[in-house]
Design a protein around this motif. Structure first.
Motif, PDB file in Angstrom:
ATOM      1  N   GLY A 179     116.790  86.746-121.260  1.00 51.33           N
ATOM      2  CA  GLY A 179     115.817  87.566-120.534  1.00 51.33           C
ATOM      3  C   GLY A 179     116.045  89.059-120.653  1.00 51.33           C
ATOM      4  N   SER A 180     115.569  89.747-119.633  1.00 49.95           N
ATOM      5  CA  SER A 180     115.440  91.205-119.697  1.00 49.95           C
ATOM      6  C   SER A 180     116.553  91.980-119.011  1.00 49.95           C
ATOM      7  N   CYS A 181     116.705  93.217-119.481  1.00 48.79           N
ATOM      8  CA  CYS A 181     117.565  94.237-118.846  1.00 48.79           C
ATOM      9  C   CYS A 181     116.695  95.464-118.661  1.00 48.79           C
ATOM     10  N   MET A 182     116.712  96.052-117.514  1.00 44.04           N
ATOM     11  CA  MET A 182     115.948  97.288-117.290  1.00 44.04           C
ATOM     12  C   MET A 182     116.832  98.263-116.528  1.00 44.04           C
ATOM     13  N   THR A 183     116.647  99.532-116.824  1.00 49.28           N
ATOM     14  CA  THR A 183     117.248 100.545-115.975  1.00 49.28           C
ATOM     15  C   THR A 183     116.249 100.790-114.854  1.00 49.28           C
ATOM     16  N   ASP A 184     116.659 100.591-113.618  1.00 51.21           N
ATOM     17  CA  ASP A 184     115.754 100.790-112.483  1.00 51.21           C
ATOM     18  C   ASP A 184     115.824 102.240-112.014  1.00 51.21           C
ATOM     19  N   LEU A 185     114.672 102.904-112.010  1.00 51.23           N
ATOM     20  CA  LEU A 185     114.569 104.287-111.540  1.00 51.23           C
ATOM     21  C   LEU A 185     113.837 104.199-110.209  1.00 51.23           C
ATOM     22  N   VAL A 186     114.580 104.293-109.145  1.00 53.62           N
ATOM     23  CA  VAL A 186     114.038 103.935-107.826  1.00 53.62           C
ATOM     24  C   VAL A 186     113.797 105.163-106.943  1.00 53.62           C
ATOM     25  N   SER A 187     112.591 105.274-106.418  1.00 53.42           N
ATOM     26  CA  SER A 187     112.282 106.308-105.425  1.00 53.42           C
ATOM     27  C   SER A 187     111.950 105.631-104.112  1.00 53.42           C
ATOM     28  N   GLN A 188     112.565 106.086-103.046  1.00 59.31           N
ATOM     29  CA  GLN A 188     112.224 105.585-101.720  1.00 59.31           C
ATOM     30  C   GLN A 188     111.260 106.571-101.093  1.00 59.31           C
ATOM     31  N   ALA A 189     110.154 106.042-100.594  1.00 59.79           N
ATOM     32  CA  ALA A 189     109.118 106.896 -99.995  1.00 59.79           C
ATOM     33  C   ALA A 189     108.575 106.181 -98.771  1.00 59.79           C
ATOM     34  N   PRO A 190     107.919 106.919 -97.860  1.00 61.53           N
ATOM     35  CA  PRO A 190     107.415 106.254 -96.651  1.00 61.53           C
ATOM     36  C   PRO A 190     106.401 105.156 -96.981  1.00 61.53           C
ATOM     37  N   ARG A 191     105.614 105.406 -98.011  1.00 61.38           N
ATOM     38  CA  ARG A 191     104.606 104.406 -98.397  1.00 61.38           C
ATOM     39  C   ARG A 191     104.372 104.507 -99.901  1.00 61.38           C
ATOM     40  N   LEU A 192     103.619 103.566-100.457  1.00 61.47           N
ATOM     41  CA  LEU A 192     103.309 103.610-101.877  1.00 61.47           C
ATOM     42  C   LEU A 192     102.139 104.574-102.091  1.00 61.47           C
ATOM     43  N   PRO A 193     102.206 105.477-103.086  1.00 60.56           N
ATOM     44  CA  PRO A 193     101.103 106.431-103.274  1.00 60.56           C
ATOM     45  C   PRO A 193      99.822 105.750-103.769  1.00 60.56           C
TER      46      PRO A 193
ATOM     47  N   GLY B 170     114.950  98.946-121.829  1.00 62.74           N
ATOM     48  CA  GLY B 170     113.847  98.776-120.878  1.00 62.74           C
ATOM     49  C   GLY B 170     114.055  99.613-119.621  1.00 62.74           C
ATOM     50  N   ALA B 171     112.934 100.065-119.058  1.00 63.84           N
ATOM     51  CA  ALA B 171     113.033 100.886-117.847  1.00 63.84           C
ATOM     52  C   ALA B 171     111.998 100.419-116.835  1.00 63.84           C
ATOM     53  N   ALA B 172     112.360 100.494-115.571  1.00 64.25           N
ATOM     54  CA  ALA B 172     111.437 100.116-114.496  1.00 64.25           C
ATOM     55  C   ALA B 172     111.338 101.280-113.522  1.00 64.25           C
ATOM     56  N   SER B 173     110.128 101.787-113.321  1.00 65.14           N
ATOM     57  CA  SER B 173     109.898 102.812-112.302  1.00 65.14           C
ATOM     58  C   SER B 173     109.513 102.075-111.030  1.00 65.14           C
ATOM     59  N   ILE B 174     110.311 102.257-110.005  1.00 66.16           N
ATOM     60  CA  ILE B 174     110.131 101.474-108.779  1.00 66.16           C
ATOM     61  C   ILE B 174     109.932 102.395-107.584  1.00 66.16           C
ATOM     62  N   ILE B 175     108.963 102.096-106.760  1.00 67.78           N
ATOM     63  CA  ILE B 175     108.797 102.816-105.500  1.00 67.78           C
ATOM     64  C   ILE B 175     108.992 101.813-104.378  1.00 67.78           C
ATOM     65  N   VAL B 176     109.855 102.156-103.433  1.00 67.09           N
ATOM     66  CA  VAL B 176     110.116 101.282-102.291  1.00 67.09           C
ATOM     67  C   VAL B 176     109.635 101.995-101.029  1.00 67.09           C
ATOM     68  N   ASN B 177     108.805 101.336-100.236  1.00 67.88           N
ATOM     69  CA  ASN B 177     108.310 101.973 -99.002  1.00 67.88           C
ATOM     70  C   ASN B 177     109.208 101.642 -97.806  1.00 67.88           C
ATOM     71  N   ASP B 178     108.876 102.197 -96.662  1.00 70.30           N
ATOM     72  CA  ASP B 178     109.716 102.028 -95.468  1.00 70.30           C
ATOM     73  C   ASP B 178     109.756 100.586 -94.968  1.00 70.30           C
ATOM     74  N   ALA B 179     108.804  99.764 -95.425  1.00 68.38           N
ATOM     75  CA  ALA B 179     108.818  98.354 -95.027  1.00 68.38           C
ATOM     76  C   ALA B 179     109.680  97.528 -95.981  1.00 68.38           C
ATOM     77  N   GLY B 180     110.263  98.214 -96.993  1.00 71.87           N
ATOM     78  CA  GLY B 180     111.096  97.488 -97.953  1.00 71.87           C
ATOM     79  C   GLY B 180     110.281  96.828 -99.048  1.00 71.87           C
ATOM     80  N   GLU B 181     108.966  97.099 -99.059  1.00 74.25           N
ATOM     81  CA  GLU B 181     108.111  96.548-100.121  1.00 74.25           C
ATOM     82  C   GLU B 181     108.186  97.477-101.325  1.00 74.25           C
ATOM     83  N   ASN B 182     107.754  96.956-102.499  1.00 76.83           N
ATOM     84  CA  ASN B 182     107.845  97.810-103.682  1.00 76.83           C
ATOM     85  C   ASN B 182     106.635  97.690-104.588  1.00 76.83           C
ATOM     86  N   ALA B 183     106.515  98.662-105.478  1.00 77.06           N
ATOM     87  CA  ALA B 183     105.561  98.609-106.591  1.00 77.06           C
ATOM     88  C   ALA B 183     106.366  98.988-107.825  1.00 77.06           C
TER      89      ALA B 183
END
Ligand code: RIB
Ligand code: NA
Length: 309
Positions: free
Chosen positions: A9-23, A94-107
């Motif tokens: 399977g896959s390997c990705m570098t996770d680039l994670v931003s925590q924000a209050p909500r998903l834009p 591989g790279a993954a751009s991840i946004i995590v909101n205050d509820a712990g959900e992500n996009a």
């Protein structure tokens, strides 16, 4: 050398931003934290299995770049065998751009890069090890052709297969169902694959029957805080396996933690019922959602109650 759990399977570098909500589309918002971590569904699952004590090897491709080099080191740090980790100069890790909101959900947006170059030739090199493995795990962040080939090779050697159709594709080759001993997906993947709504445990039972009908050995649909639904075999009723309520900080990779744990149990406790494996895997992934990051939040055997082993 023998490995009990092999992950193709896959390997990705996770680039994670925590924000209050998903834009929203076209919107810029302030986040409060940024970090880089090791991710990718395949690697996450492999690392979780290794942390529970499984003898694992990862079959994947990274770039000949800084992220690729550090990923290989990360596997070594986690006791994952790296002889089948290829490096290519034709594409970036591989790279993954991840946004995590205050509820712990992500996009998440993934750019699979080097992952897509893992091919049949790479698989053939693993054959001497693959045929002796206990469990082989695949997902869909590499070329589906390569995933299917790996599952078929495992099947031919009577190696148990776990397939996680993530991220789900609407036109999944029906052969994937027939080569999966355990077909394990989340509610949104189950919706996409079956066309049914999977918004409740009741609906998950229905979707599980439909997935099983397509030819897999058993089906697990994970339902986040609701635990999962397990359908063990044709002609049986699916069971809801609830999970204990926790405060989610970051759910990224929780499904991978679940699948890594499941692979561990299938390899080392093959006689316990699938439902019990799922109950224990729920516990493992429940720990992961209570800490930030993906692999950074995955528990080790020493962090978990002994009754899980
Ligand atoms: O399942 C979580 C993973 O999905 C993240 O680590 C990210 O890399 C994406 O592949
Ligand atoms: Na987490």
């Amino acid at each position: 050398e023998a490995f009990d759990v092999l992950v193709v399977g896959s390997c990705m570098t996770d680039l994670v931003s925590q924000a209050p909500r998903l834009p929203k589309a076209g919107e810029t918002i302030h986040g409060h934290k940024f970090f880089i971590g090791f991710g990718g569904k395949g690697a996450n699952q492999c690392v979780q299995a290794a942390r529970l004590g499984a003898k694992t090897a990862m079959v994947c491709k990274v770039g000949k770049d800084f992220f690729g080099d550090s990923y290989i080191q990360n596997f070594k740090d986690n006791g994952v065998h790296t002889d089948f980790v290829g490096q290519t100069s034709e594409a970036a890790t591989g790279a993954a751009s991840i946004i995590v909101n205050d509820a712990g959900e992500n996009a998440i947006v993934i750019v699979a890069g080097a992952n897509m170059l893992l091919n049949n030739e790479d698989l053939q090199k693993t054959l001497p090890s693959l045929i002796h493995a206990k469990v082989l795990v695949c997902q869909l962040e590499i070329s589906p052709k390569t995933s299917l080939q790996a599952l078929q090779m495992a099947r031919e050697s009577k190696v148990k297969t776990v397939f996680n159709p993530a991220p789900a594709i609407p036109d999944l080759d029906p052969e994937f169902y027939r080569v999966s001993d355990v077909f394990c997906c989340n509610e949104s993947e189950a919706e996409l694959l079956t066309g049914f709504s999977v918004a409740s445990v009741e609906e998950a039972h229905r979707a599980a029957q439909e997935l099983l009908r397509r030819g897999c050995g058993s089906v697990i649909i994970t339902l986040g805080p609701q635990g999962c639904v397990v359908l063990e075999a044709q002609g049986s009723a699916s069971k809801h396996i609830p999970t204990t309520a926790v405060t989610a900080v970051d759910t990224t990779g929780a499904g991978d933690s679940f699948i890594g744990a499941l692979a561990f149990y299938m390899a080392y406790h093959p006689t316990i019922p699938l439902e019990e494996m799922a109950r224990r895997a729920n516990k493992v992934s429940g720990v992961s959602v209570q800490a930030v990051g993906t692999q950074t939040s995955f528990p080790f055997k020493k962090d978990l109650p002994p009754e899980l082993f």
